[in-house]
Write a protein that holds these residues in place. Structure first.
Motif, short mmCIF file in Angstrom:
data_model
loop_
_atom_site.label_atom_id
_atom_site.label_comp_id
_atom_site.label_asym_id
_atom_site.label_seq_id
_atom_site.Cartn_x
_atom_site.Cartn_y
_atom_site.Cartn_z
N THR A 1 50.03 131.10 -20.93
CA THR A 1 50.13 130.54 -19.75
C THR A 1 48.72 129.25 -19.71
OG1 THR A 1 51.12 132.23 -18.65
CG2 THR A 1 49.92 130.63 -17.18
N GLN A 2 49.10 128.25 -19.44
CA GLN A 2 48.07 127.14 -19.52
C GLN A 2 47.69 126.93 -17.91
OE1 GLN A 2 47.11 125.67 -22.41
NE2 GLN A 2 45.87 123.96 -21.96
N VAL A 3 46.27 126.78 -17.60
CA VAL A 3 45.73 126.72 -16.46
C VAL A 3 44.99 125.25 -16.65
CG1 VAL A 3 44.41 127.35 -14.36
CG2 VAL A 3 46.08 128.86 -15.46
N ASP A 4 45.08 124.28 -15.95
CA ASP A 4 44.20 123.01 -15.84
C ASP A 4 43.25 122.84 -14.84
OD1 ASP A 4 43.10 120.19 -16.14
OD2 ASP A 4 44.81 119.53 -16.54
N ALA A 5 42.12 123.33 -14.84
CA ALA A 5 41.22 123.63 -13.69
C ALA A 5 40.03 122.08 -13.93
CB ALA A 5 40.52 124.89 -13.75
N THR A 6 40.60 121.34 -14.66
CA THR A 6 39.61 120.23 -14.82
C THR A 6 39.64 119.30 -13.56
OG1 THR A 6 41.46 118.68 -15.81
CG2 THR A 6 40.03 119.83 -17.48
N GLY A 7 38.27 118.93 -13.39
CA GLY A 7 37.82 118.33 -12.25
C GLY A 7 37.54 119.14 -11.01
N HIS A 8 37.79 120.40 -11.21
CA HIS A 8 37.43 121.37 -10.09
C HIS A 8 36.17 121.98 -10.11
CE1 HIS A 8 41.50 121.40 -8.14
NE2 HIS A 8 41.95 121.41 -9.29
N ALA A 9 35.40 122.01 -9.12
CA ALA A 9 34.10 122.76 -9.01
C ALA A 9 34.28 124.26 -9.00
CB ALA A 9 33.22 122.21 -8.14
N CYS A 10 33.43 124.96 -9.57
CA CYS A 10 33.21 126.45 -9.17
C CYS A 10 33.26 126.75 -7.72
CB CYS A 10 32.15 127.08 -9.77
SG CYS A 10 32.42 127.23 -11.72
N PRO A 11 33.99 127.78 -7.34
CA PRO A 11 34.85 128.82 -7.88
C PRO A 11 36.09 128.28 -8.22
CG PRO A 11 34.88 129.25 -5.62
CD PRO A 11 33.96 127.98 -5.78
N MET A 12 36.76 127.28 -8.05
CA MET A 12 38.27 127.06 -8.35
C MET A 12 38.59 127.51 -9.56
SD MET A 12 39.53 126.58 -5.80
CE MET A 12 41.38 126.15 -6.38
N PRO A 13 37.95 126.87 -10.79
CA PRO A 13 38.63 127.46 -12.13
C PRO A 13 38.83 128.89 -12.40
CG PRO A 13 36.79 125.83 -12.64
CD PRO A 13 36.69 125.99 -11.00
N LEU A 14 37.86 129.66 -11.88
CA LEU A 14 37.90 131.15 -11.83
C LEU A 14 39.14 131.70 -10.88
CD1 LEU A 14 36.95 133.39 -13.26
CD2 LEU A 14 35.14 133.80 -11.53
N LEU A 15 39.23 131.09 -9.78
CA LEU A 15 40.04 131.55 -8.73
C LEU A 15 41.74 131.04 -9.25
CD1 LEU A 15 38.56 130.50 -5.45
CD2 LEU A 15 38.90 132.81 -6.38
N MET A 16 41.59 129.93 -9.91
CA MET A 16 42.82 129.59 -10.66
C MET A 16 43.39 130.50 -11.80
SD MET A 16 42.40 125.47 -10.48
CE MET A 16 43.89 124.71 -10.93
N ALA A 17 42.36 131.00 -12.72
CA ALA A 17 42.79 131.74 -13.74
C ALA A 17 43.14 133.11 -13.18
CB ALA A 17 41.33 131.92 -14.63
N LYS A 18 42.60 133.43 -12.03
CA LYS A 18 42.83 134.90 -11.71
C LYS A 18 44.45 134.85 -11.10
CE LYS A 18 38.32 136.39 -9.49
NZ LYS A 18 37.51 136.70 -8.66
N ARG A 19 44.42 133.80 -10.43
CA ARG A 19 45.95 133.67 -9.84
C ARG A 19 46.84 133.91 -11.05
NH1 ARG A 19 45.84 128.71 -6.86
NH2 ARG A 19 44.29 129.55 -5.54
N ALA A 20 46.70 133.13 -12.04
CA ALA A 20 47.45 133.21 -13.21
C ALA A 20 47.62 134.51 -13.88
CB ALA A 20 47.02 131.87 -14.12
N LEU A 21 46.47 135.24 -13.78
CA LEU A 21 46.46 136.54 -14.42
C LEU A 21 47.27 137.50 -13.71
CD1 LEU A 21 42.82 136.64 -15.72
CD2 LEU A 21 44.58 136.83 -17.31
N ASN A 22 47.12 137.24 -12.26
CA ASN A 22 48.08 138.21 -11.33
C ASN A 22 49.37 138.23 -11.82
OD1 ASN A 22 45.70 138.97 -10.30
ND2 ASN A 22 46.00 137.76 -8.31
N GLY A 23 50.01 136.99 -12.27
CA GLY A 23 51.48 136.85 -12.53
C GLY A 23 51.69 137.27 -14.00
N LEU A 24 50.74 137.85 -14.85
CA LEU A 24 50.99 138.08 -16.09
C LEU A 24 51.09 139.76 -16.26
CD1 LEU A 24 48.73 135.89 -17.94
CD2 LEU A 24 51.23 135.45 -17.63
#
Length: 75
Positions: A5-28
């Motif tokens: 699964t690919q998550v593009d968090a470019t352009g986002h400041a912390c903590p958004m990249p981590l939150l986006m990754a957590k959301r993706a991991l929750n669905g796996l």
């Protein structure tokens, strides 16, 4: 070959990249992987600590031309 699964968090400041990754991991399911692209240099430490605290495996951590790439396998 494991689907990633690919998550593009470019352009986002912390903590958004981590939150986006957590959301993706929750669905796996356990053993599935997510690749995160981020431009926030603070994400390097965030993802390392996140993997240590959650038991997920940080398989790759790389930087190229200001883009940080993380490959995480769900525990």
């Amino acid at each position: 070959m494991t689907e990633i699964t690919q998550v593009d968090a470019t352009g986002h400041a912390c903590p958004m990249p981590l939150l986006m990754a957590k959301r993706a991991l929750n669905g796996l399911q356990s053993g599935q992987r997510v690749r995160v692209l981020a431009t926030d240099s603070g994400s390097v430490r965030d993802f390392r600590v996140f993997a240590e605290q959650t038991g997920h495996r940080l398989l790759e951590s790389a930087e190229q031309d200001g883009v940080f790439t993380y490959l995480i396998e769900k525990a």
